[in-house]
Design an enzyme around this catalytic site. Structure first.
Site, PDB file in Angstrom:
ATOM      1  N   ARG A  26       0.814  -1.204   0.000  1.00 36.89           N
ATOM      2  CA  ARG A  26       0.000   0.000   0.000  1.00 36.89           C
ATOM      3  C   ARG A  26       0.856   1.267   0.000  1.00 36.89           C
ATOM      4  O   ARG A  26       1.781   1.397  -0.805  1.00 36.89           O
ATOM      5  CB  ARG A  26      -1.030  -0.068   1.146  1.00 36.89           C
ATOM      6  CG  ARG A  26      -2.053  -1.202   0.949  1.00 36.89           C
ATOM      7  CD  ARG A  26      -2.800  -1.598   2.216  1.00 36.89           C
ATOM      8  NE  ARG A  26      -3.702  -0.555   2.706  1.00 36.89           N
ATOM      9  CZ  ARG A  26      -4.976  -0.410   2.332  1.00 36.89           C
ATOM     10  NH1 ARG A  26      -5.505  -1.209   1.419  1.00 36.89           N
ATOM     11  NH2 ARG A  26      -5.728   0.526   2.870  1.00 36.89           N
ATOM     12  N   ASP A 152      -2.925  11.658  10.303  1.00 39.36           N
ATOM     13  CA  ASP A 152      -4.267  11.397   9.807  1.00 39.36           C
ATOM     14  C   ASP A 152      -5.104  12.639  10.045  1.00 39.36           C
ATOM     15  O   ASP A 152      -4.888  13.369  11.018  1.00 39.36           O
ATOM     16  CB  ASP A 152      -4.877  10.213  10.590  1.00 39.36           C
ATOM     17  CG  ASP A 152      -6.049   9.563   9.873  1.00 39.36           C
ATOM     18  OD1 ASP A 152      -6.963  10.292   9.450  1.00 39.36           O
ATOM     19  OD2 ASP A 152      -6.056   8.324   9.758  1.00 39.36           O
ATOM     20  N   TYR A 165      -7.406   5.313  18.464  1.00 39.62           N
ATOM     21  CA  TYR A 165      -6.634   5.568  17.239  1.00 39.62           C
ATOM     22  C   TYR A 165      -6.441   7.069  17.032  1.00 39.62           C
ATOM     23  O   TYR A 165      -5.330   7.541  16.752  1.00 39.62           O
ATOM     24  CB  TYR A 165      -7.334   4.949  16.032  1.00 39.62           C
ATOM     25  CG  TYR A 165      -6.727   5.341  14.702  1.00 39.62           C
ATOM     26  CD1 TYR A 165      -5.578   4.702  14.237  1.00 39.62           C
ATOM     27  CD2 TYR A 165      -7.289   6.345  13.922  1.00 39.62           C
ATOM     28  CE1 TYR A 165      -5.011   5.060  13.015  1.00 39.62           C
ATOM     29  CE2 TYR A 165      -6.733   6.713  12.707  1.00 39.62           C
ATOM     30  CZ  TYR A 165      -5.593   6.070  12.256  1.00 39.62           C
ATOM     31  OH  TYR A 165      -5.024   6.430  11.057  1.00 39.62           O
TER      32      TYR A 165
END
Length: 261
Positions: A26, A152, A165
């Site tokens: 990925r 993120d 997370y």
């Protein structure tokens, strides 16, 4: 089990050297291909994707023999972290870049979350990147190198059912800023916040992101009206390592504008 490929090199390489975590598949593999094409020799970490890593290393070795070192490790095992840096420098004689890409992702609904889940999510997303950076810092100072962390959008904006997370990625974003000050002026430290690049595989059950309806809703909220590619993330990594000579402590959103909406 942890092992390495390629023969020992007796003299330090004159090429730049990057250590990439989670490099087998990925986004990690796209970063590896891009940096290799840019002339880096690579230490490629993986945890369990041995076949994918072997294919990638074979592909890169065919282009430039002796240019890769593969390193298997569970980043939750503390001793593996300084060891990854030591083996990289032992093999290539230098270190110019650390790319903290490896990440664990799974939901942790409040009321059901266990300490083990907390430890797993923080180990890969915050603890390992910090201790890898600490071990790498003297070598990166010597080469005036750089660190790139993969954070993120959810480090800033909570994702339902994924509190732990999100918290771990927020820690990594703060680490990016803190180490940018701690390691200046020799070492630059930046991060990339990808948007919708690759949909999670079914096993990761990203809060329904995997189903077509939610995917379409995410694209509808993205001004550039499409998913991004792993190669576009790799382009940003390459720029932060080699082009962004006056940029440190920044989180660059590569998200098609989604963070604006």
């Amino acid at each position: 089990m942890h092992h390495e490929s390629s023969s020992e090199r007796l003299v330090p390489t004159s090429r730049r050297v990057a250590l990439i975590t989670g490099a087998a598949r990925r986004i990690g593999a796209a970063i590896a291909r891009r940096l290799h094409a840019d002339g880096y020799d690579l230490a490629l970490h993986y945890r369990s994707s041995a076949q994918d890593m072997q294919r990638l290393a074979t592909e890169l070795e065919a282009k430039r023999p002796g240019s890769t070192l593969t390193l298997q490790a569970d980043l939750a095992e503390f001793d593996r972290l300084p060891e990854l840096v030591a083996k990289t420098v032992g093999r290539f004689g230098r270190l110019d870049a650390l790319v903290n890409n490896a990440s664990t992702f799974h939901p942790t609904p409040v009321g059901e979350t266990t300490p083990r889940q907390w430890d797993e999510l923080f180990a890969s997303n915050a603890r390992a990147p910090f201790f890898l950076a600490q071990a790498a810092a003297p070598h990166l100072r010597a080469t005036r190198g750089a660190i790139v962390n993969l954070v993120d959008l959810y480090a800033e904006r909570p994702l339902p059912r994924h509190s732990v997370y999100c918290m771990a990625k927020a820690a990594l974003a703060m680490m990016t800023q803190s180490l940018a000050i701690e390691l200046a002026p020799e070492v630059r430290v930046n991060a990339i916040a990808p948007g919708a690049i690759l949909w999670p595989e079914p096993a990761s059950t990203q809060a329904g992101d995997g189903d077509a309806q939610r995917q379409q809703a995410i694209i509808a909220r993205t001004p550039l009206a499409r998913t991004g590619s792993a190669e576009e993330i790799a382009d940003a990594v390459a720029w932060l390592l080699d082009g962004a000579s006056y940029t440190t402590g920044q989180v660059i959103r590569v998200d098609g504008g989604r963070g604006l909406v």
